[in-house]
Write a protein that holds these residues in place. Sequence first.
Motif, PDB file in Angstrom:
ATOM      1  N   SER A  16      -0.095   4.112   1.166  1.00  0.00           N
ATOM      2  CA  SER A  16      -0.548   4.925   2.171  1.00  0.00           C
ATOM      3  C   SER A  16      -1.033   4.023   3.379  1.00  0.00           C
ATOM      4  O   SER A  16      -1.488   3.127   3.320  1.00  0.00           O
ATOM      5  CB  SER A  16      -2.254   5.700   1.699  1.00  0.00           C
ATOM      6  N   GLY A  17      -0.265   4.273   4.551  1.00  0.00           N
ATOM      7  CA  GLY A  17      -0.633   3.586   5.558  1.00  0.00           C
ATOM      8  C   GLY A  17      -1.846   3.666   6.237  1.00  0.00           C
ATOM      9  O   GLY A  17      -2.417   2.716   6.626  1.00  0.00           O
ATOM     10  N   LEU A  18      -2.371   4.861   6.046  1.00  0.00           N
ATOM     11  CA  LEU A  18      -3.816   5.009   6.417  1.00  0.00           C
ATOM     12  C   LEU A  18      -4.789   4.128   5.862  1.00  0.00           C
ATOM     13  O   LEU A  18      -5.780   3.589   6.293  1.00  0.00           O
ATOM     14  CB  LEU A  18      -4.344   6.344   6.279  1.00  0.00           C
ATOM     15  N   LEU A  19      -4.669   4.080   4.535  1.00  0.00           N
ATOM     16  CA  LEU A  19      -5.487   3.032   3.575  1.00  0.00           C
ATOM     17  C   LEU A  19      -5.290   1.598   4.124  1.00  0.00           C
ATOM     18  O   LEU A  19      -6.357   0.870   4.012  1.00  0.00           O
ATOM     19  CB  LEU A  19      -5.014   3.241   2.058  1.00  0.00           C
ATOM     20  N   TYR A  35       0.832  -1.252  -0.001  1.00  0.00           N
ATOM     21  CA  TYR A  35       0.063  -0.071   0.066  1.00  0.00           C
ATOM     22  C   TYR A  35       0.882   1.124   0.070  1.00  0.00           C
ATOM     23  O   TYR A  35       2.036   1.335   0.631  1.00  0.00           O
ATOM     24  CB  TYR A  35      -0.882   0.123   1.245  1.00  0.00           C
ATOM     25  N   GLU A  77      -8.872  -3.060   8.716  1.00  0.00           N
ATOM     26  CA  GLU A  77      -9.901  -3.336   9.574  1.00  0.00           C
ATOM     27  C   GLU A  77     -11.225  -3.990   9.036  1.00  0.00           C
ATOM     28  O   GLU A  77     -11.798  -4.589   9.529  1.00  0.00           O
ATOM     29  CB  GLU A  77     -10.233  -1.730   9.972  1.00  0.00           C
ATOM     30  N   PHE A  78     -11.058  -3.755   7.583  1.00  0.00           N
ATOM     31  CA  PHE A  78     -12.455  -4.103   6.917  1.00  0.00           C
ATOM     32  C   PHE A  78     -12.175  -5.716   6.843  1.00  0.00           C
ATOM     33  O   PHE A  78     -13.100  -6.565   6.800  1.00  0.00           O
ATOM     34  CB  PHE A  78     -12.562  -3.522   5.574  1.00  0.00           C
ATOM     35  N   ASN A  81      -4.256   0.367   6.873  1.00  0.00           N
ATOM     36  CA  ASN A  81      -5.200   0.214   8.094  1.00  0.00           C
ATOM     37  C   ASN A  81      -6.460  -0.168   7.984  1.00  0.00           C
ATOM     38  O   ASN A  81      -7.022  -0.885   8.698  1.00  0.00           O
ATOM     39  CB  ASN A  81      -4.768   1.661   8.776  1.00  0.00           C
ATOM     40  N   VAL A  82      -7.151   0.718   7.141  1.00  0.00           N
ATOM     41  CA  VAL A  82      -8.632   0.533   6.912  1.00  0.00           C
ATOM     42  C   VAL A  82      -8.752  -0.728   6.062  1.00  0.00           C
ATOM     43  O   VAL A  82      -9.703  -1.422   6.822  1.00  0.00           O
ATOM     44  CB  VAL A  82      -8.952   1.786   6.145  1.00  0.00           C
ATOM     45  N   LEU A 118      -9.957  -3.986  -0.128  1.00  0.00           N
ATOM     46  CA  LEU A 118      -9.439  -2.627  -0.479  1.00  0.00           C
ATOM     47  C   LEU A 118     -10.555  -2.139  -1.469  1.00  0.00           C
ATOM     48  O   LEU A 118     -10.515  -0.770  -1.544  1.00  0.00           O
ATOM     49  CB  LEU A 118      -8.305  -3.383  -1.438  1.00  0.00           C
ATOM     50  N   ALA A 148     -12.550   0.281   0.735  1.00  0.00           N
ATOM     51  CA  ALA A 148     -11.754   1.429   1.220  1.00  0.00           C
ATOM     52  C   ALA A 148     -11.501   2.602   0.253  1.00  0.00           C
ATOM     53  O   ALA A 148     -11.734   3.572   0.094  1.00  0.00           O
ATOM     54  CB  ALA A 148     -10.290   0.901   1.663  1.00  0.00           C
TER      55      ALA A 148
END
Lengths: 217, 217
Positions: free
Chosen positions: B18-21, B16, B27-28, B23-24, B40, B43
């Motif tokens: 983006s680390g924030l992406l 990825y 989670e999903f 992360n989500v 993915l 997100a």
Amino acid sequence: MYAKKHYLCGMNQPLYSSGLLENVVNEFSRLPGIGKKTALRMALYLLKQDMDAVRQFGEAVIRMRSEVVYCKHCMNLSDTEVCDICSDPRRDHTLICVVESVRDVMAIENTLQYHGTYHVLGGVISPMEGIGPADLTIDALEKRMGENRAEEVILALSATMEGDTTNFYIARKLKDSAVKLSVLARGVSVGDELEYADQITLGRSILHRQPFEINGM
Amino acid sequence: MYAKKHYLCGMNQPLYSSGLLENVVNEFSRLPGIGKKTALRMALYLLKQDMDAVRQFGEAVIRMRSEVVYCKHCMNLSDTEVCDICSDPRRDHTLICVVESVRDVMAIENTLQYHGTYHVLGGVISPMEGIGPADLTIDALEKRMGENRAEEVILALSATMEGDTTNFYIARKLKDSAVKLSVLARGVSVGDELEYADQITLGRSILHRQPFEINGM
């Protein structure tokens, strides 16, 4: 079974005992590929998790949406103004790989075979869907090519009619520049059995056959 | 295709940008039935939505987890201490339908054929999964039967071995009370063709055949 579905149609709207639950089910079922049943399953799963885990889930989503940006050079998703790839000095910045979406960047990065930079177009030219060249980041690509003194642009778009159209458009636009233009090799997939490859792919892979190298696989 | 998958295995971990992406996506992908690819996709979909819509999504999930409670009478999910069904005076409180989960309450409510109250057991007796009678809300059911002066208890559990075991356990426990005990009718599904019904179901539906009524369908 058709008769059964028909007979019962319109009787499948669940009545939720909790408005808050219903709300979450509605939110989840707006996501692509998620129906009401899957949404309910996910909501009931979250209800059984720790409060902390659920808070983390909700906050991760909100934080992602508010903080993720598009890299100002390549339009890839990034946590910072310039993405990790564009800011990496070990990458070859004279090599630009043009892709449709951030998903394709991930796919190519995943191969570990590419050490240049990317340029995310944001789609392909598709008159059917009303997407023209102006909706894509083609102008930014041209500008970047000058700034980076690009030597090669790799067109890595889908092997569809829209992808080919976009390739053609970009190629014509760049025809006066000295940059080398290339496209992905088309051929039989690695691991595929020959008999299942389609005619066109197989035909191209014969036309574009390559010298055999012992260690080249 | 097996060979292909095998050949490429272990090469499918997306990187990825983006680390924030990421992360989500993580989670999903913890949700039931959701893999990394679907996560993915969800997100990236959320990234394209309005900030307000995404905030609403995240907050709905957090709010549901923190505010939804189990009704203190029937253990159904509720926004209030006592659920809408238990607090509805038009409902027949002498009639209690015993179900496994809140999903079953929705399913029965959905039929619009039932006007009594419910009692959610929270599962069925299953020695294989280590669920014994003490893990279910059977004691609360007995207590409630006294308080509500229950006249009939409907056992609406799954038609599985575990469901039958639980029916048997409850029936034995209540055998000294004057309450009427009934179970759901088992038979051929409405809309089903007879030739596809299994032997046991068809056999039972012949044994428990009912008087034909012109308007009784």
